[in-house]
Scaffold this active site. Structure first.
Site, mmCIF file in Angstrom:
data_model
loop_
_atom_site.group_PDB
_atom_site.id
_atom_site.type_symbol
_atom_site.label_atom_id
_atom_site.label_comp_id
_atom_site.label_asym_id
_atom_site.label_seq_id
_atom_site.Cartn_x
_atom_site.Cartn_y
_atom_site.Cartn_z
ATOM 1 N N ASP A 1 0.854 -1.395 0.131
ATOM 2 C CA ASP A 1 0.060 0.086 0.034
ATOM 3 C C ASP A 1 0.893 1.445 0.016
ATOM 4 O O ASP A 1 1.748 1.334 1.006
ATOM 5 C CB ASP A 1 -0.697 -0.042 1.280
ATOM 6 N N GLU B 1 -0.707 -0.873 -4.531
ATOM 7 C CA GLU B 1 -1.942 0.192 -4.220
ATOM 8 C C GLU B 1 -1.644 1.595 -4.251
ATOM 9 O O GLU B 1 -0.519 1.875 -3.358
ATOM 10 C CB GLU B 1 -2.544 -0.474 -2.866
ATOM 11 N N GLU C 1 -9.397 4.225 -2.759
ATOM 12 C CA GLU C 1 -10.009 4.686 -1.455
ATOM 13 C C GLU C 1 -10.115 6.227 -1.165
ATOM 14 O O GLU C 1 -10.977 6.495 -0.394
ATOM 15 C CB GLU C 1 -8.922 3.962 -0.432
ATOM 16 N N ASP D 1 -14.051 3.732 -0.232
ATOM 17 C CA ASP D 1 -14.039 3.458 1.304
ATOM 18 C C ASP D 1 -15.634 3.675 1.569
ATOM 19 O O ASP D 1 -16.233 4.974 1.053
ATOM 20 C CB ASP D 1 -13.260 4.392 2.043
ATOM 21 N N HIS E 1 -12.008 -0.368 0.885
ATOM 22 C CA HIS E 1 -11.185 -0.116 1.821
ATOM 23 C C HIS E 1 -11.667 -0.269 3.129
ATOM 24 O O HIS E 1 -12.901 0.289 3.513
ATOM 25 C CB HIS E 1 -10.839 1.423 1.709
ATOM 26 N N GLU F 1 -11.334 -6.213 2.993
ATOM 27 C CA GLU F 1 -9.931 -5.942 3.807
ATOM 28 C C GLU F 1 -10.190 -5.977 5.444
ATOM 29 O O GLU F 1 -11.403 -5.253 5.855
ATOM 30 C CB GLU F 1 -9.490 -4.567 3.455
HETATM 31 C C1 LIG Z 1 -1.479 1.547 5.599
HETATM 32 C C2 LIG Z 1 -2.108 2.609 4.852
HETATM 33 O O1 LIG Z 1 -1.154 3.474 4.791
HETATM 34 C C3 LIG Z 1 -3.337 3.089 5.270
HETATM 35 O O2 LIG Z 1 -3.119 3.628 6.594
HETATM 36 C C4 LIG Z 1 -4.506 2.364 5.236
HETATM 37 C C5 LIG Z 1 -4.852 1.992 3.774
HETATM 38 O O3 LIG Z 1 -4.613 2.583 2.910
HETATM 39 C C6 LIG Z 1 -5.526 0.745 3.439
HETATM 40 O O4 LIG Z 1 -6.047 0.002 4.446
HETATM 41 O O5 LIG Z 1 -5.844 0.365 2.266
HETATM 42 MG MG LIG Z 2 -4.741 1.622 0.953
#
Ligand SMILES: C[C@H](O)[C@H](O)CC(=O)C(=O)O
Ligand SMILES: [Mg+2]
Length: 398
Positions: free
Chosen positions: A218, A244, A272, A295, A322, A342
Site C-alpha cells: 500500500d 496499491e 480509497e 471506502d 477499503h 479488507e
Molecule cells: C496502511 C495505509 O497507509 C493506510 O493507513 C490504510 C490503507 O490505505 C488501506 O487499508 O488500504
Molecule cells: Mg490503501
C-alpha cells in the site's frame, strides 16, 4: 405501509484521546504501526517523514451522525470528518432529511450532493454525505428489523474472507488471513537505498509466508509513475500481488500509464480516496486499475457504492472496499464482484485481531481464522451500537 418520519439529525465529534481511536484517520496512540515512518507525499519534507500525525492525518477526527425517527428509533454511523463535517451535516444537510420518509434515500442523497455541488463533490463534503447516508441505512434497517445486507439483496455467499492490512503479514498468515498488505515505508525522496529496503522487506516477508500467501504493498499516494514502475518490477520476483494507491489520486493519466507498465499478472489497485460514481467512472474508463477500493464512509455511502459497484460489474472490475468494518461487510457479502474484504489490523503491533472502530463501536464483529460468517451480520441495521463510554461533542445545532 407507513413508517415514522425523520425527526432530527445530529452530528457529533469524538476528540482524540477521548475514545478517538477508531480506524486509520482517527487518532492512534504513540508507536502504532500505522504511524511509523510510512511513505507519503509529505515525506519530501524531513520534518513530516516519520509520522503522519505530524502533518495532521488525525486533524479532523471522528464524525458521528445520528438520525432519529418520530418513534424514537435512532440510526447512526461513524466516519471521518470531525467538526467541519458536523457543521455541514447540521447547518446544511439536515434540511434534506427532517420531516421526510427515511426510505427516500435516493432523493435525500441527490439533494445532499447537488445542494453542495458548488463547494463539494469530493473529499470532506462527501465524507459528511457518506456519514449521513450510512446513518440512514442503519435507521432503515432498524425500522424494518433487518440487517443492511438483506436490504441490499441478500448474501451471495455464506462467509466473508479477509486479507489483513498491517505491518506483519507473517503474523496475519498465522491468524488465518488469505493475504497481507503492508504499508510502504520508504518514498522516492529516500532514493535507491529506500527502494532497496522496500524490496528487501517483500523478499523477507515472502521467505516467512511461503509461496501462496498474498503479499501486497500500500503506497498511500506517495510515489510517481517511474518509481512505482521500478518498485513493481523489482518486487515481481517475490510475487507481489498488487501495488496499491501508488500515486496521487487525481493523476488518472499516471494510473493508466502505471497499469501498462507493471509486470504481467501484477494488479494495480486504487480508489480509497476517490468518490462518487463519476470519480470511479474516470478510473474505469481510463483503464487505471484492476480493483477499485471505495471506502463506504468516504465515497458517498452505501447509496453511492451501489452505483459505483454496478458500473464496476459491467466493466469487469473488482470492488474491494477499503477498511470500514461493518459498513463494508454488509455490502461485500451481497456482491459477486466483491469476492473478499479488507481487515485493517488496528492492534498497535498488528499482532492480534482488534475491532477496527474500537472503542467507538460495541458489537463490532471481527474475523476468526480470517473469515466471518454471514450470521455475524444478522442484526438490524449495521448491527453495532455506539459505545456510551465514549464522549460525544455536538459543536453545532440547527
Ligand atoms: C496502511 C495505509 O497507509 C493506510 O493507513 C490504510 C490503507 O490505505 C488501506 O487499508 O488500504
Ligand atoms: Mg490503501
Amino acid at each position: 405501509m407507513t413508517f415514522p418520519k425523520i425527526k432530527q439529525v445530529r452530528a457529533y465529534v469524538i476528540k482524540g484521546g477521548e475514545g478517538g481511536g477508531g480506524a486509520d484517520y482517527h487518532d492512534q496512540g504513540e508507536g502504532h504501526w500505522i504511524d511509523n515512518h510510512i511513505a507519503t507525499s509529505m515525506g519530501r519534507y524531513p520534518e513530516y517523514r516519520q509520522s503522519r500525525k505530524s502533518f495532521g492525518i488525525n486533524v479532523l477526527g471522528t464524525l458521528v451522525v445520528e438520525i432519529e425517527a418520530d418513534d424514537g428509533t435512532i440510526g447512526f454511523a461513524v466516519t471521518t470528518g470531525g467538526e467541519p463535517a458536523c457543521y455541514m451535516v447540521e447547518k446544511h444537510f439536515a434540511r434534506f432529511l427532517e420531516g421526510r420518509n427515511p426510505f427516500e434515500y435516493e432523493r435525500i442523497w441527490d439533494q445532499m450532493y447537488f445542494g453542495s455541488q458548488y463547494y463539494g463533490r469530493k473529499g470532506l463534503v462527501v465524507n459528511a454525505i457518506s456519514g449521513v447516508d450510512l446513518a440512514l441505512w442503519d435507521l432503515m434497517g432498524k425500522l424494518r428489523q433487518e440487517p443492511v445486507y438483506h436490504m441490499l439483496g441478500g448474501a451471495v455467499r455464506d462467509e466473508l474472507q479477509f486479507y489483513a492490512t498491517g505491518a506483519r503479514p507473517d503474523l496475519a498468515k498465522e491468524m488465518g488471513f488469505i493475504g497481507g498488505k503492508m504499508p510502504l515505508y520508504h518514498g522516492p525522496i529516500e532514493g535507491e537505498e529506500g527502494l532497496k529496503k522496500n524490496v528487501e522487506l517483500v523478499a523477507d516477508m515472502r521467505s516467512k509466508v511461503g509461496e501462496d500467501f498474498w503479499l501486497m504493498y500500500d503506497c498511500w499516494m506517495a510515489l510517481d509513475v517511474n518509481y512505482a514502475t521500478r518498485l513493481a518490477h523489482k518486487c515481481h520476483e517475490y510475487g507481489l500481488k498488487w501495488i496499491e494507491e501508488a500515486i496521487n489520486p487525481d493523476d488518472y493519466w499516471g494510473y493508466a500509464q502505471l497499469k501498462k507498465n507493471v509486470p504481467q499478472g501484477m494488479l494495480v489497485t486504487t480508489g480509497e480516496h476517490e468518490s462518487t460514481r463519476w470519480g470511479f467512472k474516470m478510473l474505469m474508463d481510463m483503464g487505471c486499475c484492476d480493483i477499485i477500493q471505495p471506502d463506504v464512509g468516504w465515497c458517498g455511502g452505501v447509496t453511492e457504492l451501489l452505483k459505483i459497484s454496478a458500473l464496476a460489474d459491467a466493466n469487469g472490475t473488482l470492488v474491494v472496499p477499503h477498511g470500514s468494518s461493518v459498513y463494508s461487510y454488509h455490502f461485500v457479502i451481497t456482491r459477486h464482484n466483491s469476492p473478499f474484504a479488507e481487515f485493517l489490523m488496528m492492534a498497535p503491533k498488528a499482532d492480534h485481531v482488534a475491532p477496527m472502530f474500537h472503542p467507538q463501536l460495541l458489537g463490532e464483529p471481527v474475523p476468526e481464522n480470517g473469515r466471518l460468517k454471514v450470521t455475524a451480520l444478522d442484526k438490524p441495521g449495521f448491527g453495532v451500537e455506539l459505545n456510551p463510554e465514549v464522549k460525544l461533542y455536538r459543536p453545532y445545532e440547527h
